[in-house]
Design an enzyme around this catalytic site. Structure first.
Site, short mmCIF file in Angstrom:
data_model
loop_
_atom_site.label_atom_id
_atom_site.label_comp_id
_atom_site.label_asym_id
_atom_site.label_seq_id
_atom_site.Cartn_x
_atom_site.Cartn_y
_atom_site.Cartn_z
N THR A 52 -10.27 -7.50 2.71
CA THR A 52 -11.03 -6.56 3.53
C THR A 52 -12.36 -6.23 2.88
OG1 THR A 52 -10.97 -4.39 4.62
CG2 THR A 52 -10.01 -4.51 2.44
N THR A 56 5.23 4.43 9.58
CA THR A 56 4.50 3.77 8.49
C THR A 56 5.42 3.55 7.29
OG1 THR A 56 2.48 4.86 9.26
CG2 THR A 56 2.43 3.87 7.07
N LYS A 114 -12.47 -1.44 2.17
CA LYS A 114 -11.80 -0.59 1.18
C LYS A 114 -12.64 -0.57 -0.11
CE LYS A 114 -7.16 -0.59 3.14
NZ LYS A 114 -7.50 -1.08 4.48
N SER A 169 0.78 -1.23 0.00
CA SER A 169 0.00 0.00 0.00
C SER A 169 0.81 1.28 0.00
CB SER A 169 -0.94 0.01 1.20
OG SER A 169 -0.22 -0.01 2.42
#
EC number: 2.3.1.37
Length: 407
Positions: free
Chosen positions: A245, A363, A248, A189
Site C-alpha cells: 500500500t 473485524t 500507510k 494487522s
C-alpha cells in the site's frame, strides 16, 4: 416490501450488539501530526492526539512528499483524466511503478487505486490466466484477499493461521501436478503477528506453488530500504507477487503489486479492477514516489518507530494491561467485549483527547474486541505518558482484569 424496515432491522442489530460504527470527524493539520482537531456533533472543536492512524511514520506530513505533490499539482492539475489504458498513464505513474519494482527487487510493478483493489483484482484474475489454479489461503488473511479469492470462483482451501502442518496437509491433498498459489501476509494487522514467510516458502516450493504475500502493514517500516518483512529476512526473491500500500507507511494513497514483467502485464491486461478504474491523480503518484524514494534511505525513522512501539508496549504491560505482543509495531490491547471497548474509546476521546477506534466483530472474532494503538516516530514521551495514565484510570473505572506484574 418495506425496504426501510429491513434496513432498520439490520442497523438496530448493530446497535444492540454494541458494534455500530460511528465516524469521528477529524481534521489533520499540516506539520502537527499526530495532533488533529476533532469536530464534535455540536460543532465545537477539540484538539486530540490520533493513536489509531495508518500514517505509521508521519510521511503524510513530510516536506519531501508535500513538495513533490505541490510541484506535480502546479505542473499537471488535479486528476489523471482517464483510465491507465485511455489517457490516464503519465510520467508520474511510470516513475512510481519503477520505484516500487526497485524497492522489491522485481522486474515490474502495477499501481492500483488501493491495496484492497490490488488484492481483489489480482487474486480474482489469476485463476482466469492459469487454468485449474487452486488457491490456498491463510485463515486470517485480509478481507480483500478473501473477497478476491471468492470472486475468482476457483477451488480454494483455507489453512489454519500460520500452521505449517495444516498447510502441508492441504498441499499434499491437492498434489504436485496441479497449479497452486499460496496466499498469506507478512504482518497480520489485528494481532500484529508475523507470517512464517521462510517456512511457508519452503513448503510451497516443494509443491511448485506460486507465493503471494500481502506486505501492507510492513512496507516502508521493515527491511534495510523499507521493502517489508520479506526484505528484512532476505526472502523477497522467493516471493512471486508482493502486494503493498501507499496509504500507510508512505502516507499517501493507492496500492500495488510487484512481480515479474509477465505477471504484471497479464494482470494489467485482464483485471477489470485495473482496466476500468480511473488512475491515481498524478499529484498522488508524485507524492507516493517521493515517499518511497525517501524511505529507502531513512533507516533512522524506521528505527525510531520500532523504539516507540516497544516503549508503549512496555509501559502498558507495566500496568498489567493485556497486551497482544508479537514483536511488530502494532499494539493491540485486549478488552474482550464490544460495550466496554467502545466505552473506553469514547471516554479516551471525550475526557483525555485521545483517539483510538474500537475494533469489534466482524473485524475480529467475538470475545476478542480490542483497542489497537499504532504509535509513530512523532508520538513523543509526553503523549505516551498521557496515554498510559488515561488507560490506567479507565481500566480501573471499568473494573477490567489485569495481569500480574512481575517486578
Amino acid at each position: 416490501m418495506d425496504y426501510n424496515l429491513a434496513l432498520d432491522t439490520a442497523l438496530n442489530r448493530l446497535h444492540t450488539e454494541g458494534r455500530y460504527r460511528t465516524f469521528i470527524d477529524i481534521e489533520r493539520r499540516k506539520g502537527a501530526f499526530p495532533k488533529a482537531m476533532w469536530r464534535k456533533p455540536d460543532g465545537s472543536e477539540k484538539e486530540i492526539t490520533v493513536w489509531c492512524g495508518n500514517d505509521y511514520l508521519g510521511m503524510g506530513q513530510h516536506p519531501v512528499v508535500l513538495g513533490a505533490m505541490h510541484e506535480a499539482l502546479d505542473s499537471t492539475g488535479a486528476g489523471s483524466g482517464g483510465t491507465r489504458n485511455i489517457s490516464g498513464t503519465t510520467l508520474y505513474h511510470k516513475r512510481l511503478e519503477a520505484e516500487l519494482a526497485d524497492l522489491h527487487g522485481k522486474e515490474a510493478a502495477l499501481v492500483f487505486s488501493s491495496a484492497y483493489i490490488a488484492n481483489d483484482a489480482t487474486l480474482s484474475t489469476l485463476p482466469q490466466l492459469i487454468p485449474g489454479l487452486v488457491i490456498v489461503s491463510d485463515k486470517l488473511n485480509h478481507a480483500s484477499m478473501i473477497e478476491g479469492i471468492r470472486r475468482s470462483g476457483t477451488e480454494k482451501h483455507i489453512f489454519k493461521h500460520n500452521d505449517l502442518d495444516d498447510l502441508r496437509r492441504i498441499l499434499t491433498s491437492i498434489g504436485k501436478d496441479r497449479p497452486i498459489l499460496v496466499a498469506f501476509e507478512s504482518v497480520y494487522s489485528m494481532d500484529g503477528d508475523f507470517g512464517r514467510i521462510e517456512e511457508i516458502c519452503d513448503i510451497a516450493d516443494e509443491f511448485g506453488a506460486l507465493k503471494y504475500i500481502d506486505e501492507v502493514h510492513a512496507v516502508g517500516m521493515y527491511g534495510p530500504r523499507g521493502g517489508g518483512v520479506a526484505e528484512r529476512d532476505g526472502l523477497m526473491d522467493r516471493i512471486d507477487i508482493i502486494n503493498g500500500t501507499l496509504g500507510k507507511a508512505y502516507g499517501v494513497f493507492g496500492g500495488y503489486i510487484a512481480a515479474s514483467s509477465k505477471m504484471c502485464d497479464a494482470v494489467r491486461s485482464y483485471a477489470p479492477g485495473f482496466i476500468f478504474s480511473t488512475s491515481l491523480p498524478p499529484v498522488v503518484a508524485a507524492g507516493a514516489a517521493a515517499s518511497v524514494r525517501h524511505l529507502k534511505g531513512d533507516v533512522e525513522l524506521r528505527e525510531k518507530h520500532q523504539t516507540q512501539a516497544r516503549i508503549l508496549k512496555m509501559r502498558l504491560k507495566g500496568l498489567g494491561l493485556p497486551i497482544i505482543d508479537h514483536g511488530s509495531h502494532i499494539v493491540p490491547v485486549h478488552v474482550g467485549d464490544p460495550v466496554h471497548c467502545k466505552m473506553i474509546s469514547d471516554m479516551l476521546l471525550e475526557h483525555f483527547g485521545i483517539y483510538v477506534q474500537p475494533i469489534n466483530f466482524p473485524t475480529v472474532p467475538r470475545g476478542t474486541e480490542r483497542l489497537r494503538f499504532t504509535p509513530s516516530p512523532v508520538h513523543d514521551s509526553g503523549m505516551i505518558d498521557h496515554l498510559v495514565k488515561a488507560m490506567d484510570v479507565l481500566w480501573q473505572h471499568c473494573a477490567l482484569n489485569r495481569a500480574e506484574v512481575v517486578a
